[in-house]
Each structure stands twice: as C-alpha cells, then as structure tokens.
Design a protein around this motif. Structure first.
Motif, PDB file in Angstrom:
ATOM      1  N   THR B 103     -36.636  56.815 -95.121  1.00  0.00           N
ATOM      2  CA  THR B 103     -36.422  58.060 -94.375  1.00  0.00           C
ATOM      3  C   THR B 103     -35.025  58.637 -94.556  1.00  0.00           C
ATOM      4  OG1 THR B 103     -35.917  56.656 -92.502  1.00  0.00           O
ATOM      5  CG2 THR B 103     -38.128  57.564 -92.590  1.00  0.00           C
ATOM      6  N   ASP B 104     -34.048  57.810 -94.917  1.00  0.00           N
ATOM      7  CA  ASP B 104     -32.687  58.337 -95.064  1.00  0.00           C
ATOM      8  C   ASP B 104     -32.328  58.621 -96.526  1.00  0.00           C
ATOM      9  OD1 ASP B 104     -32.733  55.711 -95.770  1.00  0.00           O
ATOM     10  OD2 ASP B 104     -30.758  55.225 -94.947  1.00  0.00           O
ATOM     11  N   THR B 105     -33.337  58.833 -97.349  1.00  0.00           N
ATOM     12  CA  THR B 105     -33.067  59.112 -98.771  1.00  0.00           C
ATOM     13  C   THR B 105     -32.413  60.486 -98.933  1.00  0.00           C
ATOM     14  OG1 THR B 105     -35.012  57.844 -99.364  1.00  0.00           O
ATOM     15  CG2 THR B 105     -34.111  59.272-101.061  1.00  0.00           C
ATOM     16  N   HIS B 106     -31.345  60.515 -99.706  1.00  0.00           N
ATOM     17  CA  HIS B 106     -30.683  61.789-100.012  1.00  0.00           C
ATOM     18  C   HIS B 106     -30.865  62.127-101.487  1.00  0.00           C
ATOM     19  CE1 HIS B 106     -27.919  65.066 -99.643  1.00  0.00           C
ATOM     20  NE2 HIS B 106     -27.143  64.573-100.584  1.00  0.00           N
ATOM     21  N   ARG B 107     -30.554  61.172-102.359  1.00  0.00           N
ATOM     22  CA  ARG B 107     -30.809  61.343-103.790  1.00  0.00           C
ATOM     23  C   ARG B 107     -31.501  60.084-104.299  1.00  0.00           C
ATOM     24  NH1 ARG B 107     -27.468  65.047-107.004  1.00  0.00           N
ATOM     25  NH2 ARG B 107     -26.384  66.397-105.547  1.00  0.00           N
ATOM     26  N   MET B 108     -32.633  60.280-104.953  1.00  0.00           N
ATOM     27  CA  MET B 108     -33.387  59.129-105.459  1.00  0.00           C
ATOM     28  C   MET B 108     -32.786  58.627-106.775  1.00  0.00           C
ATOM     29  SD  MET B 108     -35.737  57.023-105.022  1.00  0.00           S
ATOM     30  CE  MET B 108     -36.638  57.736-103.667  1.00  0.00           C
ATOM     31  N   GLY B 109     -32.660  57.336-106.888  1.00  0.00           N
ATOM     32  CA  GLY B 109     -32.170  56.747-108.141  1.00  0.00           C
ATOM     33  C   GLY B 109     -33.339  56.182-108.923  1.00  0.00           C
ATOM     34  N   SER B 110     -33.585  54.901-108.786  1.00  0.00           N
ATOM     35  CA  SER B 110     -34.697  54.274-109.497  1.00  0.00           C
ATOM     36  C   SER B 110     -35.601  53.575-108.487  1.00  0.00           C
ATOM     37  CB  SER B 110     -34.168  53.274-110.524  1.00  0.00           C
ATOM     38  OG  SER B 110     -33.355  52.323-109.875  1.00  0.00           O
ATOM     39  N   ILE B 111     -36.813  53.285-108.950  1.00  0.00           N
ATOM     40  CA  ILE B 111     -37.759  52.590-108.084  1.00  0.00           C
ATOM     41  C   ILE B 111     -38.266  51.364-108.830  1.00  0.00           C
ATOM     42  CG2 ILE B 111     -39.867  52.809-106.725  1.00  0.00           C
ATOM     43  CD1 ILE B 111     -39.477  55.814-106.764  1.00  0.00           C
ATOM     44  N   LEU B 112     -38.194  50.224-108.186  1.00  0.00           N
ATOM     45  CA  LEU B 112     -38.591  48.968-108.826  1.00  0.00           C
ATOM     46  C   LEU B 112     -39.904  48.470-108.221  1.00  0.00           C
ATOM     47  CD1 LEU B 112     -35.092  47.228-108.779  1.00  0.00           C
ATOM     48  CD2 LEU B 112     -36.038  48.754-110.504  1.00  0.00           C
ATOM     49  N   TYR B 113     -40.670  47.793-109.056  1.00  0.00           N
ATOM     50  CA  TYR B 113     -41.990  47.328-108.617  1.00  0.00           C
ATOM     51  C   TYR B 113     -41.924  45.843-108.284  1.00  0.00           C
ATOM     52  CZ  TYR B 113     -47.091  47.652-108.422  1.00  0.00           C
ATOM     53  OH  TYR B 113     -48.401  47.678-108.008  1.00  0.00           O
ATOM     54  N   ASN B 114     -41.788  45.563-107.006  1.00  0.00           N
ATOM     55  CA  ASN B 114     -41.692  44.172-106.544  1.00  0.00           C
ATOM     56  C   ASN B 114     -42.969  43.386-106.767  1.00  0.00           C
ATOM     57  OD1 ASN B 114     -39.143  43.743-105.601  1.00  0.00           O
ATOM     58  ND2 ASN B 114     -39.547  44.654-103.613  1.00  0.00           N
ATOM     59  N   ALA B 115     -44.070  44.101-106.901  1.00  0.00           N
ATOM     60  CA  ALA B 115     -45.365  43.416-106.988  1.00  0.00           C
ATOM     61  C   ALA B 115     -45.685  42.977-108.404  1.00  0.00           C
ATOM     62  CB  ALA B 115     -46.455  44.332-106.462  1.00  0.00           C
ATOM     63  N   SER B 116     -44.728  43.099-109.300  1.00  0.00           N
ATOM     64  CA  SER B 116     -44.929  42.620-110.666  1.00  0.00           C
ATOM     65  C   SER B 116     -43.841  41.610-111.002  1.00  0.00           C
ATOM     66  CB  SER B 116     -44.875  43.802-111.642  1.00  0.00           C
ATOM     67  OG  SER B 116     -45.022  43.333-112.949  1.00  0.00           O
ATOM     68  N   VAL B 117     -44.170  40.698-111.905  1.00  0.00           N
ATOM     69  CA  VAL B 117     -43.222  39.636-112.243  1.00  0.00           C
ATOM     70  C   VAL B 117     -41.949  40.238-112.828  1.00  0.00           C
ATOM     71  CG1 VAL B 117     -42.848  37.627-113.719  1.00  0.00           C
ATOM     72  CG2 VAL B 117     -45.040  37.971-112.627  1.00  0.00           C
ATOM     73  N   ASN B 118     -40.822  39.771-112.355  1.00  0.00           N
ATOM     74  CA  ASN B 118     -39.487  40.202-112.771  1.00  0.00           C
ATOM     75  C   ASN B 118     -39.146  41.628-112.341  1.00  0.00           C
ATOM     76  OD1 ASN B 118     -38.848  37.769-113.884  1.00  0.00           O
ATOM     77  ND2 ASN B 118     -39.589  38.318-115.912  1.00  0.00           N
ATOM     78  N   ARG B 119     -39.926  42.204-111.465  1.00  0.00           N
ATOM     79  CA  ARG B 119     -39.600  43.479-110.828  1.00  0.00           C
ATOM     80  C   ARG B 119     -39.224  44.574-111.819  1.00  0.00           C
ATOM     81  NH1 ARG B 119     -35.942  42.717-105.704  1.00  0.00           N
ATOM     82  NH2 ARG B 119     -34.262  42.545-107.173  1.00  0.00           N
ATOM     83  N   PRO B 120     -40.161  45.036-112.643  1.00  0.00           N
ATOM     84  CA  PRO B 120     -39.822  46.095-113.601  1.00  0.00           C
ATOM     85  C   PRO B 120     -39.587  47.432-112.912  1.00  0.00           C
ATOM     86  CG  PRO B 120     -42.169  45.674-113.617  1.00  0.00           C
ATOM     87  CD  PRO B 120     -41.564  44.647-112.701  1.00  0.00           C
ATOM     88  N   GLU B 121     -38.887  48.311-113.622  1.00  0.00           N
ATOM     89  CA  GLU B 121     -38.631  49.647-113.077  1.00  0.00           C
ATOM     90  C   GLU B 121     -39.889  50.492-113.230  1.00  0.00           C
ATOM     91  OE1 GLU B 121     -35.145  51.535-114.606  1.00  0.00           O
ATOM     92  OE2 GLU B 121     -35.739  53.500-113.819  1.00  0.00           O
ATOM     93  N   ILE B 122     -40.166  51.282-112.223  1.00  0.00           N
ATOM     94  CA  ILE B 122     -41.315  52.197-112.299  1.00  0.00           C
ATOM     95  C   ILE B 122     -40.822  53.476-112.955  1.00  0.00           C
ATOM     96  CG2 ILE B 122     -42.965  53.544-110.950  1.00  0.00           C
ATOM     97  CD1 ILE B 122     -42.722  51.365-108.772  1.00  0.00           C
ATOM     98  N   GLU B 123     -41.489  53.853-114.026  1.00  0.00           N
ATOM     99  CA  GLU B 123     -41.086  55.090-114.706  1.00  0.00           C
ATOM    100  C   GLU B 123     -41.663  56.267-113.939  1.00  0.00           C
ATOM    101  OE1 GLU B 123     -42.070  55.240-118.825  1.00  0.00           O
ATOM    102  OE2 GLU B 123     -41.812  57.398-118.864  1.00  0.00           O
TER     103      GLU B 123
END
Lengths: 472, 353
Positions: B103-123
């Motif tokens: 809720t306090d997001t001002h500028r989005m950076g990257s989003i990571l996928y915790n539900a996958s092994v080694n937490r890849p970045e979501i494109e």
C-alpha cells in the motif's frame, strides 16, 4: 564458494537414511535440496514416474509390503525461493483378521464376495460356507479396528467384524530413500553440464547493465536467444546425440522418436555386439500421398469431396517384399549351388551386380528410408527382427532435463546470446556487432574442437593403423 | 542522518526575520516543508537518471551515483503483496493469481517470485507483450522464467503454479513515499510556540496492544521476548515504521501480552501496518504472529508531536533554500525569492558540472 553442493555420499549413493528414535506410525524425512528432487506420483503404479524407492533395513518397501505396508506422501513447498521436500512414510492400517458376527444364508462356496460398510473400501472375502463365512481375499484399505462389514451375495445378511493392526517401523531401523538408477546416473554426469537457467542468469549478471555494451535487455529475449542457441548448437556442436536400442518388427517400420530432429546413424547389431551401418537408399522412396484413382487415372473423392487415399503404398509393399540379394548381388548358398548361376539373365545385369560393382548398392547391411507420410523409418526386408541402434539428434529443448549445456560450450553460448542481442538492438555500432560475431565464431569453433574429444594418444593410435609415422 | 525539522525551521525563521522581513507560522512551515521534501525527493530520481549517462568515477566519496543512491536508499523497501486475488485459469495457465502491490508503494522497482526455486525476477510486461510472448513456444513463461502483467497496481503472475497462493508468493522491491515532516509544538506560558521533539506516528508508550494481535500462535516457549521492529531478527513490518520495541509475554505457550516500550515508541507507524514476528524470535511458534496496528495504538492524536525530514542531512542546504523560496512567496518578498533561487541555481550548476 565451490560449485559442488552434494556431499560425497549423497553423490555416490543418492540416498538419505533416516533412523527413527521411536517406533512411530509416521516418519517424516527431509530430502536435501542439494540432491536431485524427488518425483512422486500419487497413483504409485508400476509405470509411475517415481524416481526413488524406499527401503527399511535394505528391504524395498511398497504399500503392499508386509509388515509395514508403508504409504507415501511427498510434500514439496517453496518458501522464499527455498524448496523443501518432506516425505512422509506412514504404516498403513491393515485388516489382519475377520470374525463372522452374523451368519447369512444362500452364499455360494469358494467364490470371492465383495463387502460393504466400514470406513474403508476393497475388502473381499473367499467364502467357505453357505452362511457367508470365509477368509480374507483382498484386505482393502482405510478400515478401522472394529468396523463391521456386510458380505454381498446370498441373502446379504452375513457380517464380519474386522481386526486391524498397524505396524510402525521400529526404532533404530534404517529407513533409506534411494534414487532409482536412471536419476542417479543423471546425477553422476551432471557436473559436466550447466543449466539453461544458470546460463541466462550468468549472462544477465555479467553482460547486462550500466556501463556495459548491453545496458538493458528483456529477460525473455535472453531466454529466447539462449534456447535458440541451444537448438543450433545441438545440431552440430554439442554431444547431444541420443540413441535407442530397438528391434525391427515384421512390419519393417519404426516410429520416429518423440524428440527426433534428424538421424545420425542407424546400425544393426550382430551377435558380437558390433555395429553395422544401415545406409539410407535412393533406390526407392515413400510417396507422401497415395490417392485412389479411377480407371481414367483421376483421383476419386468421398462424399465430402475429399480425395480418397489408400492406406498402403504399393511402392512400399514391393520394396518390403523384394529379395535384397537381387539388389546387392549377394549370392546365397542356393544361388551358388545353382549350376546356372553364371548364365545370363537380365536381372543379374541390373544394379551393377556383375560388371562393375556399385559400392552404394553392393552391401548387405540393408537400407532404410524415412516415410514422411507415416512418420516412420522404413527398413529393407533383410533387416526384419534385427536388433538396431538408432542414433539421432534432438534440439535440446524437448525435456526439462535436456535444457543443459556442456561446460565446454558455455562461453560459446554466452557469445551467441551477446551477438544475437547486440545484432538485433538499435544504435549499436556495426564494428561492435562484427566483433561479437567474430567472438561467437571463435568460441563456437573452440567448443566444437573441445567437444570433438580429440586426444593425442587416441589420434596417434588411429594413425598408426594408417601406417603413418607420428612423433609424439 | 535525517534533517532535523527544528534546525530547518529555526534557520528559515532566522533568515526571514533579518531586517524584520516577516514570519512563518508552524502550520505554513509544515505545509511548505512537505512540498519541498517531495520536490527534493523526486529530483533524486531525475538526477540518478542523469548521472547514469555521465562519466563515472570509482574514487571514494567522489561518485555522484553513489551519493544519490545513498540519498534514496532510505526509502527502498521489500515487502510482500498486500492482497491476493482468487486463482483462476487463463488460456493454458491454471492457478493464475493477481498480487496487489504494497500500500505504501511510490515507485515500483522489481518483483521477485518467492514461489519458485531461487526466487527469480518476474519480468513485467503489458497485456499485449504477454500475448505475444505466450504465442512463442520459446518465450512462454515457466516457473524459472515467470512473467507478470502489471496493471491497476496488481501484478498477475504467469505461469500460475501456486494452488493456494499467499501474499508471500511475491516480493516487491519498491520505493515508498517519505513521511510528511512536521514541526510539532506546544504553547508556552506566554503563548509562544515551544518545539516538541517527540516523534509523530509513534505508538502510545507502555500500552498493551494484545487486542491488535490479529494472528496469534501456539507452541511458543513461555518467556518474555523483546522485539525491535527492523532490528531484531524475525521482526518485520510491511509499513514504514521503525524503532519500536515491544515486550512480548508468552504464557501457556501463546502470547498473552504485547507491551509497547515506554521510550522506544517508534516512528512512521500508521493504522493498518502489520508487524510480523516469526519463529526466529518466538521459539517453537507454530506460525508467524501478526500484529495489525489500530488507530487506538497510534499516538498521532497529539498534534504536538514532530516528524523529522526523512531525506538525509546532506540535502539540508537545499531544503532550507527551497523553503525560503516558498517563504518569499508567503511574505511577498521578491528579494528572498531571488536570493534563494540564485543560490539554488548555483548549487545545481555545481552538482551537474
């Protein structure tokens, strides 16, 4: 930090041993995430894809193995990117005895009768009396101690009270979960490869970012070029030749493998296990369409207006039934004992048998063609029932396990991705693109040489056979 | 180190009062300070972008890139999704879930996928790119290379692999908005404004906030645990608050009391913020304990409390000059505006040279 994550015993044995401190009905074993992940199919049939087996004190366990009747449940969770696999082994509650609590009548003797009721399913009895009494035939599953079941058949009144037992694995036993051979063998050779995921991640870390030639690239672009590179390299660089040992059936055709892209070599195997190359032939071919014609030669159509097609090709039929000796010129014993073997006949003049051997045809190993209409290899008749080895190439993307790159070609794939990205990116000077093109070519050449596996000693040994003098 | 709001206010007043030019009330100052802090804050990102295109140096303390990064790193956060949608099926994908950004997001950076092994970045892609990508067998999203459609403050992740999604499936790296600065005061004996340095958005000292524990746990070893948000291992918040110390009393293997410290009351907390305490602190806890802060827990009712500037003190000169520029407008003095603007322009020239 070293790249090897497995302990030596994990690598060599491919197993985890758990010793329960107490006799528990359920034992939970944590599978290390450094090892090949466990694969489990809940149906657990003979053809399931489970990649492990469970042993208690070196005795293989299944859900039907007495006395524990272990049932399995594998839970795989990924929390914060860390995968955890927990294998729960539970001793099943088995119906061990039944006691008739109510007699029925009119039951057939020595028949298997199903039961209804209770908390479980699948219990059947072998009747030994007309009152419905009998013995356990199939124990079923899910029943609880004291359940009452009714035997079907007869007057439907016979009832049994069940006694169940649950035998936990005793304290101090060795519960071993062991990878099956194919998974273990995959693991053995795993260090010579790097995965496609690692290649993509390494590339983005090392080649993409501020102050680098590739300042920004979509991850999916890198994935695309990496996969395309793997495909291209698979065709001529990587050691990705796959092989299958097959027997040619009387139909003389074999379906192309599921991940087939092109063949490398087909050979039949003699009694000594030696390969003899089967060559493709141009003597015959396989028509792609076999329309049924009318007497004027015009293809006929069905009621929907589509061309009628024959199921069999006459060309194929004739090729299959041909005596190959007529083509190769080989004399069998009968021909040699035939006093007229050297007389003139037109067919003996054919195909270059007698006067001027044609090496392409004068060989006894048989031929094959690829029937594109049916998607099969078609073999010549002398190969029926022969054992063959089919070597072919795939594109490296058919299965997840395939998506790996030999470390000897790792740099080549990086250069391939870099060149592919730069050459398709706007505002990149042409000299940069050319530099990477050269880099790619050089690295690919290196990879080819490395993967050709030329060893000096082996090379000189071969050359000795050629009567050449090599100093080394 | 943040800029002290009192230092700025008194400096501004000193400059303004020279030759009895004028005065600025605390209410005016607070509004202008908020505006100025946001201006300076937004400028960080424009400057950062410019610096990425300039020659860089590796010399310690000389790198403008490092300086500017240092300025806004205070506002960088990582947090799980705030809300999750209901999994649905789309094309060949099942269990496709939309995750709402914090809720306090001002500028989005990257989003990571915790539900996958080694937490890849979501494109992150838009819907059109998504459609194009799934049409190609080589670029279709996989568990190792997930993609997300980012729209309406939600990211919908493909391929959906999690049958029972949770907010912790994705991790958002983003920049939050700075808290509004406030020069808090109490009225003195002769009617003067007296600065109150106590922090705003703190919790009521010594209050037992057990009623705000939204998820309790069992199996915890009986003891009294001290937890400081953002410092103690296993104690995190999805909001911007820091510096809050709680005394957690466990009896009967469950939490029976959560008392706010009398002195470390934190700052930057607001109603709805969650404080998560994991078994890393609470020995034997069967699940993470979540405290959801309520209005009654916040000490913000007292208007006297102050909120310091959140941007670093290296920006103090610029903040004062910017406030002076606006102050010149307030007191209708062109000389103040001109002098402040010239100083700012000179500083801008120096930093971008």
């Amino acid at each position: 930090m070293g790249l090897i994550k497995q302990t030596a015993s994990q690598y060599y044995d491919g197993e985890v041993i758990y010793t329960p401190a107490a006799a528990n009905a359920s034992n939970v074993l944590t599978w290390p995430n450094s090892m090949t992940p466990l694969i489990w199919d809940a149906t657990a049939t003979q053809t399931s894809v489970n990649n492990y087996k469970v042993y208690v004190d070196n005795v293989e366990q299944t859900k039907d193995t007495s006395p524990y009747f272990l049932t399995e449940s594998l839970s795989t969770t990924i929390v914060n990117g860390v995968q955890t696999q927990l294998l729960t082994l539970t001793s099943a509650i088995e119906v061990t005895s039944i006691a008739q609590s109510q007699a029925g009548s009119g039951y057939n003797v020595n028949v298997v009768a199903q039961t209804t009721g209770g908390n479980g399913t699948g219990l059947s009895v072998l009747t030994n009396s007309t009152d419905g009494n009998g013995t356990i035939y199939e124990a079923g599953s899910g029943y609880q101690n004291g359940d009452v079941v009714t035997v079907t058949g007869g007057n439907g009144a016979a009832q049994f009270t069940l006694t169940t037992t649950q035998t936990p694995v005793p304290a101090g036993s060795d519960i071993a979960v062991r990878l099956i051979n194919s998974s273990l063998w995959d693991n053995y050779k795993s260090y010579q490869y790097t995965s496609l995921v690692d290649v993509v991640n390494n590339f983005i870390v090392a080649y993409v970012g501020m102050d680098k030639l590739i300042s920004r690239v979509k991850r999916s672009d890198v994935v695309f070029h990496a996969k395309r590179g793997l495909q291209e390299f698979s065709y001529d660089t990587l050691r990705s030749v796959k092989s299958q040992e097959l027997t040619i059936p009387p139909s003389l055709s074999l379906v192309l493998p599921q991940d087939y892209v092109n063949y490398v070599q087909l050979s039949w195997i003699d009694r000594a296990g030696v390969k003899h190359i089967i060559y493709p032939t141009t003597l015959t071919s396989n028509p792609q369409q076999v329309p049924i014609q009318d007497d004027k030669g015009i293809p006929t159509q069905d009621i929907y207006g589509n061309n009628l097609k024959a199921t069999q090709s006459l060309t194929n039929d004739r090729w299959r039934s041909e005596n190959q000796n007529d083509l190769t010129g080989q004399f069998d014993l009968n021909a040699q004992s035939n006093p007229g073997v050297y007389d003139w006949a037109w067919w003996k003049m054919a195909y270059g048998q007698r006067y001027g051997l044609n090496p392409e045809i004068s060989q006894t190993n048989g031929w094959f063609t690829i029937d594109e209409r049916r998607g099969v290899f078609a073999f010549s008749s002398n190969l029926a029932n022969k054992l063959i080895i089919l070597e072919y190439i795939s594109d490296g993307l058919a299965y997840d396990m395939d998506s790996k790159i030999p470390k000897m070609a790792e740099q080549a794939i990086y250069m391939h991705i870099a060149y592919s990205v730069l050459s398709s990116k706007i505002n990149i000077p042409e000299y940069i693109v050319q530099r990477f093109k050269k880099d790619r070519r050089a690295q690919l050449r290196n990879a080819k040489i490395r993967l050709s596996n030329i060893k000096l000693e082996e090379f000189t040994q071969v050359m000795r056979g050629k009567s050449k003098w090599i100093k080394h | 180190m943040a800029i002290n709001v009192n230092t700025v206010y008194t400096t501004v007043l000193s400059i303004l009062n020279k030759e009895q030019r004028g005065y600025m009330t605390p209410a005016e100052f607070n509004r202008i300070a908020t505006q100025v802090q946001l201006e300076v804050f937004e400028k960080f990102f424009e400057d950062y972008n410019q610096y990425t295109r300039m020659p860089k140096t590796d010399v310690e303390f000389a790198s403008r890139m490092d300086h500017i990064y240092e300025e806004f790193q205070t506002f960088m956060k990582s947090a799980n999704a705030s809300v999750i949608g209901t999994p649905s099926s789309e094309l060949s994908f099942t269990n496709v879930t939309a995750y709402s950004e914090p809720t306090d997001t001002h500028r989005m950076g990257s989003i990571l996928y915790n539900a996958s092994v080694n937490r890849p970045e979501i494109e992150l892609v838009n819907k059109r790119e998504f459609t194009q990508q799934i049409l190609s067998p080589l670029t279709k999203p996989t568990i190792n290379f997930p993609i997300g459609v980012y729209q309406q403050n939600k990211v919908t992740v493909y391929p959906g692999t999690v049958a029972t999604p949770t907010t912790s499936d994705v991790l958002f790296n983003y920049i939050r908005k700075p808290l509004d600065p406030k020069w808090g005061y109490i009225t003195g004996s002769v009617g003067q404004y007296v600065y109150d340095p106590n922090p705003q958005f703190s919790l009521v000292p010594s209050r037992d906030i057990i009623s705000s524990v939204s998820t309790n746990s069992t199996g915890i070893t009986n003891a009294t645990y001290a937890a400081t948000v953002g410092t103690t291992n296993g104690v995190t918040t999805d909001g911007a608050g820091t510096g809050l110390t709680l005394s957690i009393v466990v009896t009967g293997n469950t939490i029976t009391s959560v008392v706010v410290s009398s002195s470390a009351v934190g700052q930057g907390f607001k109603s709805g913020d969650s404080i998560t305490i994991t078994s890393a602190l609470l020995t034997g806890a069967n699940n993470s304990v979540i405290i959801t802060i309520q209005d009654v827990d916040i000490n913000s009712a007292n208007t006297a409390l102050s909120q310091q500037f959140e941007i670093s003190d290296s920006q103090q000169t610029e903040v004062i000059l910017e406030i002076l520029k606006y102050a010149g407008l307030v007191i209708r003095d062109p000389q103040v505006i001109q002098a402040a603007s010239q100083e700012l322009a000179q500083e801008e020239v120096n930093t971008k040279r």
